[in-house]
Design a protein around this motif. Sequence first.
Motif, mmCIF file in Angstrom:
data_model
loop_
_atom_site.group_PDB
_atom_site.id
_atom_site.type_symbol
_atom_site.label_atom_id
_atom_site.label_comp_id
_atom_site.label_asym_id
_atom_site.label_seq_id
_atom_site.Cartn_x
_atom_site.Cartn_y
_atom_site.Cartn_z
ATOM 1 N N SER A 132 -36.692 -70.980 59.058
ATOM 2 C CA SER A 132 -37.357 -69.950 58.171
ATOM 3 C C SER A 132 -36.765 -69.002 57.435
ATOM 4 N N THR A 133 -35.425 -68.486 57.956
ATOM 5 C CA THR A 133 -34.661 -67.427 57.584
ATOM 6 C C THR A 133 -33.997 -68.013 56.367
ATOM 7 N N LEU A 134 -33.741 -69.357 56.621
ATOM 8 C CA LEU A 134 -32.935 -69.939 55.237
ATOM 9 C C LEU A 134 -33.915 -70.136 54.250
ATOM 10 N N SER A 135 -35.277 -70.418 54.286
ATOM 11 C CA SER A 135 -36.179 -70.521 53.440
ATOM 12 C C SER A 135 -36.470 -69.211 52.664
ATOM 13 N N PHE A 136 -36.716 -68.285 53.733
ATOM 14 C CA PHE A 136 -36.857 -66.909 53.157
ATOM 15 C C PHE A 136 -35.709 -66.280 52.024
ATOM 16 N N LEU A 137 -34.432 -66.866 52.425
ATOM 17 C CA LEU A 137 -33.524 -66.291 51.835
ATOM 18 C C LEU A 137 -33.235 -67.060 50.372
ATOM 19 N N GLY A 138 -34.232 -67.943 50.163
ATOM 20 C CA GLY A 138 -34.282 -68.535 49.005
ATOM 21 C C GLY A 138 -33.244 -70.136 49.057
ATOM 22 N N LEU A 139 -33.262 -70.614 50.222
ATOM 23 C CA LEU A 139 -32.699 -71.967 50.329
ATOM 24 C C LEU A 139 -33.605 -72.932 50.901
ATOM 25 N N ALA A 140 -34.692 -73.072 50.484
ATOM 26 C CA ALA A 140 -35.640 -73.841 51.002
ATOM 27 C C ALA A 140 -35.780 -75.270 49.972
#
Lengths: 616, 341
Positions: free
Chosen positions: A211-219
């Motif tokens: 979820s952190t990865l996705s939140f940082l724009g890496l989804a």
Amino acid sequence: MEGLSWRSLRHEGLALAGLCLLASALAVALLAPWLAPHAPGVPAGGVYAPPGAAHWLGTDDGGGDVLSNLLYGAQVSLLVGFTAAFISVIIGAGVGLVAGYTGGRTENALMRLTDVALVLPDLPLIIALVALTRPRLLNIILVIGLVGWAGTARLVRAQTLAVKQRALVLRARALGAGRARILLRHILPLIFPLIVVNAVLVVSLAILNESTLSFLGLADPRVVSWGQMLNLAFTRGAMSAGAWWSLVAPGLGIVWVVLGCTLLGQGLEQLLGPRRQGHHLALTPPAPGPVLPPEPDAPLLRVRDLRIEFGGPPVARVVDGVGFDLRHGEALGLVGESGCGKSTLLLSLLRLLPAGGRIAAGRVEFGGRDLARMGEAELNQVRWKGISLVFQGAMNALNPVRPVGDQVEEALRRHLPELDAAGRRRRAGELFELVGLASSRRGEYPHQYSGGMRQRAVIALALACQPRILCADEPTTALDAVVQAQILELLDQLRRELGLGVILVSHDLGAVAQLCDRVLVMYGGTLVEEAGAPALFERPRHPYTQALLQSLPDLSQPGRPLAAIPGAPPRPGALPPGCCFAPRCGVALVRCHTETPRLRALQQGAAACHLLEGER
Amino acid sequence: MQRYAFFLRKVGWGLGTVCFVLVLNFFLFRVLPGDPARAGVRDPRLSPQAQEAIRTRFGLDRPLINCLESLNPLRSGPCFTNPLDTQFFRYLANLFRGELGFSYQNSQPVAQILGERLGNTVLLLGAGQVLAILLGVALGTAAAWKADTRIDHAALVLSLLAWSLPTFWLGMVLLFWGSSLGLPIGGLRTPGLGAEGWARWVDLARHLVLPTLTQTLVFMAEYMLIMRSSLLEVLAQPYILTARAKGLGTFQILRDHALRNAALPLVTLVALNLGLTVAGAIQIEAVFSWPGLGLATFEAVTRRDYPLLQGVFLLLALGVVGANLAAELLYSCLDPRVREE
């Protein structure tokens, strides 16, 4: 193992709550296509429409239905969490098993690698890897899975090392079973529960990382995930539009799943972990009943009808109706098998019982006061200054991170405020010399001492404030015969020179015979016999005392067979009716099984036995 | 002697890990598809001069590293290269001089950006960690002392809940709430506030409130859990019974015998947790636009600014490795037993 059975799981609230949270999240993920009112990630209404009948959780920046996205998002979260954790755990368990089992150079290399992997910061590494390989679901799973194995490896290796020495595994090795077979058939099943608990934690970390990865724009742009929903809401003005629903809903989704894992993991750990012992800060409450005036011409210490109970209901009665006197300069021996309440009796004198223990009745009279009913602050004055203790197992009786001399001086500072720092140092030095330790070793730590030295240091500590009574619980166990003799000699000398009253608890009847004037024999929490030491050893009266002495080798009667007492002493709380020794007694009468014998005075000493009725 | 050997071994081990990080960093960013230097040459945002500068600086026309064949002194096949003329060597040499390339964004040297931002991250992490450790230790001590009472159970459940909150989400929720209270919603200081002295510090402190609060809440929970279980273990030790038998009061026992022993695992944990701490910083800085290394990571990711990403990764990894080493040495000073294992 048995700890993982469904029944114990049901009793563990945390684990069950966690399981429910995870199961419901899984159900939502699987049923999303049927539950969701709209397709994921497509416009279904106005931009940032508040929650209402059309959209229960409102809409997002692109007009997408937040509820639908939330339901579909569970799929990504759980898929990434479980598959990535699966990869991590398989790698970690494999590395840990091989390292722990093979040992030597392989182990060294693998553990060095694990150490490096543990030190590298996870998230920056994951970010760098995913950013470089493009954010696709498969890449995200592989990267999170490949980065998070080190913790599992370390845990599994430690457990494998412990399990390797178990009888079952040793037997399989002795029978010549192959390595792979031993690892998979014998070791893996033993550490599997631990791996499961660890896996739950790894899943929660993987979900948080995703979820952190996705939140940082890496989804992965092709699917809807909770972190990505938060990223879009955050970067596209949900905050300023006041669209709290588009921020709150996906966040709660993540909390739901991660909390499920955390609770399940914590619950399982409590089920599988060793039962925690109570801690020593628990105060033993004063005994009930009024404080009676002190008896005239009382000896140094007088214990009357002492009853010590634990827990309840049902109450476990560990010591029952014990009473004795201790005179100036007298040495009293306390003998009996393990679990007969000897150590508990000693601890109760200063109200130092383990948590849950209490003095239910009786008196402990010392210096004209009843210690069983004193206030805690007053009692702290008596502790060590009036009565001091030498504990069983001197290994851990000293604080490992403070110099030994420092711990002696601490007692002096507490009880002899008239001494200044130099005086305390001098006195500590004297005490060290007194017990035969070089005073120059005061500044060393307990682990730098040998076992015998530590035992001597503990005795020096106990003598620091010139107590009037010294209670020693197995002071010579685990020491070699020469050191044992030296320490007993020392105690005897101090008793004669200082008029010290000594209570010696010991399994070593030889030591008791050497040091003590009188001996108390305990069984099942009661006194069964009391006599002067020579009389007791020459003519034991109670069948238990006789059996106890029979079980010892005697140099004057070589060739006499040693007779172990059959069975085991009763557990407190499950005492048999009547005389509690009757089930193991070779000469018990019918009456012994129903009627409790009282301690009766004999010509020499006293004993509690129906067989001795009418005798003197 | 033993003590020096211990320190040397630990420092040697730390240096070994640093070497590993340097090598990993080189290959990570060159072998994987996103190769920063190559991508940089093609990046349309750079002027031809800058592209040429990159080419020579990184030696892009050179091999990454000597191939195995060239290690054979008897043969000088086609792949023999002067080892000083490879990309790997240039990478090391550049690192040694503190040159980490140029950010795509504004062609600033990466080293300069990192230098500006390091201080801000340290400020943020320092404030949050100190608060989290103090509160976590206090709460954990209370929970262990009152084990199995309502206080203990409440603290346990709240900690598990706090542990399950994603840092960035907690930050956003606090941001939402804090902005309604009039607290600044991001950045280090209010732009255009030219105040000097006292007012400047107050402004900075106001900006620190929400990010620090987020970090404290997240880490406090974990420190509390560790402190609780560690203290419970210590309190069951025989030497605590000795201390009580000596007539010491409860507070004295906690202070002189229990807390120091129980805090030892915490020192290791704080060190092992540095990776997590850095992860927390990335999330918090991204949410609160705090101009530190974490925000640099966020920007580097969103703008595909690989030289910056590489620099941040290297700095964070080295920082965590170094801090770990420091913690291990500190631990050996606190616990006399460790040195002689």
